[in-house]
Scaffold this motif. Structure first.
Motif, short mmCIF file in Angstrom:
data_model
loop_
_atom_site.label_atom_id
_atom_site.label_comp_id
_atom_site.label_asym_id
_atom_site.label_seq_id
_atom_site.Cartn_x
_atom_site.Cartn_y
_atom_site.Cartn_z
N ARG A 79 76.09 62.11 11.84
CA ARG A 79 77.39 62.34 12.46
C ARG A 79 78.14 63.41 11.67
O ARG A 79 78.25 63.34 10.45
N SER A 80 78.64 64.42 12.36
CA SER A 80 79.24 65.60 11.73
C SER A 80 80.48 65.27 10.91
O SER A 80 80.76 65.95 9.92
N ASP A 81 81.22 64.25 11.27
CA ASP A 81 82.43 63.94 10.51
C ASP A 81 82.13 63.34 9.13
O ASP A 81 83.03 63.19 8.31
N PRO A 84 82.12 66.63 4.64
CA PRO A 84 83.48 67.13 4.40
C PRO A 84 83.59 68.62 4.69
O PRO A 84 82.78 69.41 4.22
N GLY A 85 84.57 68.98 5.51
CA GLY A 85 84.83 70.38 5.81
C GLY A 85 83.87 71.02 6.79
O GLY A 85 83.94 72.21 7.05
N ALA A 86 82.95 70.26 7.36
CA ALA A 86 81.96 70.82 8.28
C ALA A 86 82.48 70.75 9.70
O ALA A 86 83.07 69.77 10.11
N GLY A 87 82.24 71.81 10.46
CA GLY A 87 82.59 71.82 11.88
C GLY A 87 81.46 71.23 12.70
O GLY A 87 80.37 70.99 12.19
#
Length: 95
Positions: A79-81, A84-87
């Motif tokens: 999961r992308s969230d 940290p700081g990744a779109g």
């Protein structure tokens, strides 16, 4: 390797509103889940496909030990969230 882990679920299809932290699929180009995922493809195994061999293939095998390989590809989705700081990047990255 994941058989004895407590919080692992083996399912044929994840519900579309599900948001698992990690998903492992077999050569799937995208996920249609309720969250954004980043994927990385890995070759889980590799076998020589002897049914596709030609005389030139046998010569390459004899001289250079190269042949037509069939790879078992799995994609590890996170999961992308959780980064940290990744779109959101929903495209799996293949080796």
């Amino acid at each position: 390797m994941l058989r004895d882990w407590n919080n692992v679920s083996y399912v044929d299809q994840v519900p579309s509103d599900g948001k698992p932290s990690l998903v492992i699929t077999q050569d799937q180009k995208s996920l249609s889940l309720g969250a954004s995922y980043t994927g990385q493809a890995f070759a889980l195994g590799e076998l020589v496909d002897w049914s596709k061999t030609q005389p030139s293939t046998w010569l390459n095998w004899y001289m250079f030990r190269t042949a037509i390989n069939d790879q078992d590809i799995v994609v590890l989705w996170v999961r992308s969230d959780l980064f940290p700081g990744a779109g959101p990047d929903t495209t799996p990255h293949y080796p």
